[in-house]
Design a protein around this motif. Structure first.
Motif, PDB file in Angstrom:
ATOM      1  N   PRO A 228       3.116 -12.239 -55.142  1.00 33.85           N
ATOM      2  CA  PRO A 228       4.419 -12.857 -55.402  1.00 33.85           C
ATOM      3  C   PRO A 228       5.574 -11.861 -55.307  1.00 33.85           C
ATOM      4  O   PRO A 228       6.723 -12.264 -55.047  1.00 33.85           O
ATOM      5  CB  PRO A 228       4.273 -13.406 -56.825  1.00 33.85           C
ATOM      6  N   ASP A 229       5.284 -10.561 -55.524  1.00 34.67           N
ATOM      7  CA  ASP A 229       6.345  -9.565 -55.475  1.00 34.67           C
ATOM      8  C   ASP A 229       6.881  -9.363 -54.061  1.00 34.67           C
ATOM      9  O   ASP A 229       7.948  -8.752 -53.887  1.00 34.67           O
ATOM     10  CB  ASP A 229       5.828  -8.225 -55.998  1.00 34.67           C
ATOM     11  N   LEU A 230       6.169  -9.910 -53.051  1.00 36.14           N
ATOM     12  CA  LEU A 230       6.597  -9.734 -51.659  1.00 36.14           C
ATOM     13  C   LEU A 230       7.291 -10.973 -51.100  1.00 36.14           C
ATOM     14  O   LEU A 230       7.630 -11.013 -49.908  1.00 36.14           O
ATOM     15  CB  LEU A 230       5.386  -9.378 -50.784  1.00 36.14           C
ATOM     16  N   VAL A 231       7.484 -11.988 -51.928  1.00 35.08           N
ATOM     17  CA  VAL A 231       8.164 -13.204 -51.484  1.00 35.08           C
ATOM     18  C   VAL A 231       9.648 -12.931 -51.309  1.00 35.08           C
ATOM     19  O   VAL A 231      10.274 -12.307 -52.185  1.00 35.08           O
ATOM     20  CB  VAL A 231       7.941 -14.340 -52.517  1.00 35.08           C
ATOM     21  N   PRO A 232      10.277 -13.370 -50.189  1.00 42.29           N
ATOM     22  CA  PRO A 232       9.645 -14.022 -49.043  1.00 42.29           C
ATOM     23  C   PRO A 232       9.186 -12.994 -48.007  1.00 42.29           C
ATOM     24  O   PRO A 232       9.835 -11.964 -47.801  1.00 42.29           O
ATOM     25  CB  PRO A 232      10.772 -14.883 -48.487  1.00 42.29           C
ATOM     26  N   VAL A 233       8.092 -13.285 -47.357  1.00 46.66           N
ATOM     27  CA  VAL A 233       7.593 -12.426 -46.281  1.00 46.66           C
ATOM     28  C   VAL A 233       8.441 -12.655 -45.033  1.00 46.66           C
ATOM     29  O   VAL A 233       8.785 -13.798 -44.704  1.00 46.66           O
ATOM     30  CB  VAL A 233       6.113 -12.728 -45.985  1.00 46.66           C
ATOM     31  N   ASP A 234       8.794 -11.578 -44.361  1.00 46.58           N
ATOM     32  CA  ASP A 234       9.599 -11.656 -43.141  1.00 46.58           C
ATOM     33  C   ASP A 234       8.704 -12.107 -41.985  1.00 46.58           C
ATOM     34  O   ASP A 234       8.005 -11.311 -41.367  1.00 46.58           O
ATOM     35  CB  ASP A 234      10.218 -10.284 -42.840  1.00 46.58           C
ATOM     36  N   ARG A 235       8.724 -13.391 -41.704  1.00 54.78           N
ATOM     37  CA  ARG A 235       7.852 -13.947 -40.668  1.00 54.78           C
ATOM     38  C   ARG A 235       8.211 -13.448 -39.276  1.00 54.78           C
ATOM     39  O   ARG A 235       7.330 -13.256 -38.427  1.00 54.78           O
ATOM     40  CB  ARG A 235       7.893 -15.474 -40.714  1.00 54.78           C
ATOM     41  N   ALA A 236       9.479 -13.220 -39.018  1.00 53.74           N
ATOM     42  CA  ALA A 236       9.903 -12.703 -37.706  1.00 53.74           C
ATOM     43  C   ALA A 236       9.335 -11.303 -37.473  1.00 53.74           C
ATOM     44  O   ALA A 236       8.899 -10.965 -36.365  1.00 53.74           O
ATOM     45  CB  ALA A 236      11.423 -12.688 -37.611  1.00 53.74           C
TER      46      ALA A 236
END
Length: 312
Positions: A228-236
């Motif tokens: 959860p600490d990495l939300v949001p993941v950079d999908r691009a």
């Protein structure tokens, strides 16, 4: 390796193989090309095979690279023989115990159960027809790395036999034998279809679509659910790194695991570290290409440059 299924693509190919698609020639043979390590075999075994079985199709899968020491023609015959043997069931086992080698399939064809797949046993045409009769449903034969069949005389004969089986078993509006052949070397796979003497002359080689944004979204969702600490993941950023890895999920996921590992000593956002790992992999690939090139003889180097100048 995480489980990621391309169910929609598998269903579309099942429809095409059954001759239910509006356009296309897949019912005469589906030839799929994809670079190595891009998920081709995983798709064939994990998505297409279950989808075909759900549609009521008997599936036979054989990987011609599973044992490169063995003749590919023998591998194909053995896979068909094993599938047929499983359907002979109690009747065949009882026959063997009684010392009887010949049993009837669907009440019509005598089969010597000691010679299935051997040179003096059933032909591939008869074996596939028998499998269709014994199973009571259409048959799909999936041959992974099919281009390897052309490395032996028996393999070439097997391909010709499969073409004959297709022509004999299929009728307009009724597909009893579906052939799926995949290859990681598109140029070699073309030898099965490109010339008038090729066993499947006239068929088309199609590129298996690489894993796309849906795969990246799936991976990002897994990361966000576990970290959860990495939300949001950079999908691009993940998409760019995946492309840099050549759309090879094994290498991509290995790098993901490395940068996300608590043993990595990395803190903060992981996306830049993943992109750097992709660049490092590209550098390794280029260094390997350079090494391979320098290992060629001078004449071979000249031929390679000539081929590059000519393009496709």
């Amino acid at each position: 390796m995480i489980a990621y299924h391309r169910t929609a693509l598998a269903q579309q190919l099942v429809q095409a193989l059954q001759g239910k698609a509006l356009l296309g020639d897949a019912h005469n043979g589906l030839f799929l090309a994809a670079p190595r390590r891009t998920g081709k075999s995983t798709f064939l075994q994990g998505d297409l095979t279950p989808a075909l079985r759900q549609a009521g199709v008997e599936v036979v899968y054989v990987d011609l690279w599973a044992d490169t020491r063995r003749d590919p023609g023998a591998l194909i015959a053995e896979a068909i023989a094993q599938a047929l043997q499983s359907h002979l069931g109690l009747v065949a086992r009882a026959a063997r115990k009684a010392g009887v080698k010949s049993v009837k399939v669907a009440g019509t064809l005598d089969i010597d159960t000691s010679k299935i797949g051997q040179i003096d046993g059933l032909t591939l045409v008869d074996a596939l027809r028998s499998l269709h009769q014994a199973a009571g449903r259409p048959v799909a034969l999936i041959i992974d790395e099919a281009q390897h069949a052309l490395t032996s005389e028996a393999g070439e004969v097997a391909m010709t036999g499969l073409k004959s089986a297709r022509d004999q078993m299929n009728q307009p509006g009724q597909v009893n034998l579906m052939l799926v052949m995949s290859g990681s070397d598109r140029d070699k796979l073309l030898r099965l279809v490109v010339s008038a003497g090729a066993p499947f002359y006239g068929s088309q080689i199609q590129a298996l679509p690489p894993l796309d944004t849906d795969f990246i979204a799936h991976v990002a969702g897994l990361v966000e659910s576990q970290r959860p600490d990495l939300v949001p993941v950079d999908r691009a950023a993940l998409q760019a790194a995946f492309a840099a890895f050549g759309h090879r999920p094994q290498f991509f996921m290995a790098a993901m695991g490395a940068v996300l590992s608590p043993l990595s000593g990395h803190s903060g956002r992981f996306e830049p570290a993943l992109q750097q790992a992709a660049k490092d992999q590209q550098a390794q690939d280029e260094a390997q290409m350079e090494s391979d090139y320098l290992g060629l003889k001078p004449t071979e180097q000249v031929v390679l440059w000539r081929m590059l100048d000519q393009g496709p």
